[in-house]
Design an enzyme around this catalytic site. Structure first.
Site, mmCIF file in Angstrom:
data_model
loop_
_atom_site.group_PDB
_atom_site.id
_atom_site.type_symbol
_atom_site.label_atom_id
_atom_site.label_comp_id
_atom_site.label_asym_id
_atom_site.label_seq_id
_atom_site.Cartn_x
_atom_site.Cartn_y
_atom_site.Cartn_z
ATOM 1 C CG ASN A 9 44.540 29.147 37.596
ATOM 2 O OD1 ASN A 9 44.077 28.249 38.057
ATOM 3 N ND2 ASN A 9 45.672 29.799 38.304
ATOM 4 C CE LYS A 11 44.048 32.456 39.973
ATOM 5 N NZ LYS A 11 44.574 33.726 40.646
ATOM 6 C CG HIS A 96 49.120 29.863 40.943
ATOM 7 N ND1 HIS A 96 48.808 31.130 41.716
ATOM 8 C CD2 HIS A 96 48.536 30.496 39.342
ATOM 9 C CE1 HIS A 96 48.043 31.977 41.291
ATOM 10 N NE2 HIS A 96 48.082 31.828 39.887
ATOM 11 C CD GLU A 98 46.106 32.266 43.392
ATOM 12 O OE1 GLU A 98 45.430 31.212 43.189
ATOM 13 O OE2 GLU A 98 46.085 33.446 43.085
ATOM 14 C CD GLU A 167 50.129 33.279 36.706
ATOM 15 O OE1 GLU A 167 49.198 33.651 35.925
ATOM 16 O OE2 GLU A 167 49.889 32.693 37.656
ATOM 17 N N GLY A 173 45.102 38.986 40.151
ATOM 18 C CA GLY A 173 43.712 39.369 40.648
ATOM 19 C C GLY A 173 43.541 40.816 41.236
ATOM 20 C CB SER A 213 44.866 42.086 35.985
ATOM 21 O OG SER A 213 44.775 41.952 37.345
#
Ligand code: PGA
Length: 251
Positions: A9, A11, A96, A98, A167, A173, A213
């Site tokens: 991904n 991003k 996702h 985000e 996730e 991250g 991660s």
């Protein structure tokens, strides 16, 4: 039989030139690699056509990072699932964290996006995961269960086409990976919810990826767990070497 899958991904990273180079490097590396999984890159929408032009689709799948919940029309700036499919892409990340967090995407919208993806022949990679507070207050199993239940309006034949990605938001991250045991427990919880709704066969065939991660150094341990069927990779997918290190954890 469910598939092992490693998906990148990207991003909002890479210019077009950088993205095309990264995709070609991954494609080259895959030719020489021994791995026992499907490999996919989910790239910015602006890169889809060009990346599709430099990869061998037998070796490397291509996906978008999002699509609209609408079919078409007056939605300035949006990209429909039909548009994504028309670039040659075969996958689309949906929900996702985000997107949920920064763009306020709701369960209803995510169901509509998933339906759009499926109607246009795209394989949805549907993301679920709790935030740190929910991990700490113990509500995480229930939170993730209700996120996956948002898709339970789908017919069994449609649900069977979905890839799930767990996730934990606190691991994305941050360099903080869930332990392989925490990932396994949650993946088993997700699979149990799917089994209750759709039965053993569909639950057993659903690929459930871990994201947050994930790196070459921890991928092997995570992927060794019985309910962890691969990874959705952010930061480590931006370099061909580290992405390949994760792909090759399935040897
Ligand atoms: P990360 O991101 O690997 O950089 O933690 C994973 C993701 O958000 O898909």
């Amino acid at each position: 039989m469910r598939k092992n899958i490693v998906a990148g991904n990207w991003k909002m990273n890479t210019t077009l030139e950088e993205g095309v180079e990264l995709a070609s490097n991954i494609n080259e590396a895959l030719k020489a690699s021994k791995h026992n999984c499907d490999v996919v890159v989910c790239v910015p929408a602006t890169h889809l056509v060009s990346v599709n032009g430099v990869i061998d689709r037998e070796l490397l799948g291509l996906g978008a990072e999002n699509c609209s919940e609408h079919d078409k029309g007056a939605y300035t700036g949006e990209i429909s699932a039909a548009m994504v499919a028309s670039t040659g892409a075969g996958y689309c990340i949906i929900g996702h964290s985000e997107r949920r967090q920064y763009f306020g995407e709701t369960n209803e919208q995510l169901l509509a996006k998933t339906r759009q993806a499926l109607a246009n022949g795209l394989t949805p990679i549907f993301c679920v995961g709790e935030v740190l507070e929910q991990r700490e207050d113990g509500s995480f199993n229930q939170v993730v269960r209700s996120q996956i239940e948002a898709l339970f309006a789908l017919d069994p034949a449609d649900f069977a086409k979905v890839i799930v990605a767990y996730e934990p938001v606190w691991a994305i991250g941050t360099g903080k990976t869930a332990t392989a045991e925490q990932a396994q427990d949650m993946h088993a919880n997700i699979r149990a919810a799917i089994e209750e709704k759709y039965g053993k066969e569909i639950a057993g065939d659903t690929s459930i990826l871990y994201g947050g991660s994930c790196k070459p150094t921890n991928a092997r341990e995570l992927f060794s767990k019985p309910d962890v069927d691969g990874g959705l990779i952010g930061g480590a997918a931006l370099k061909a070497d580290s992405f390949m290190g994760i792909v090759e954890a399935f040897d």
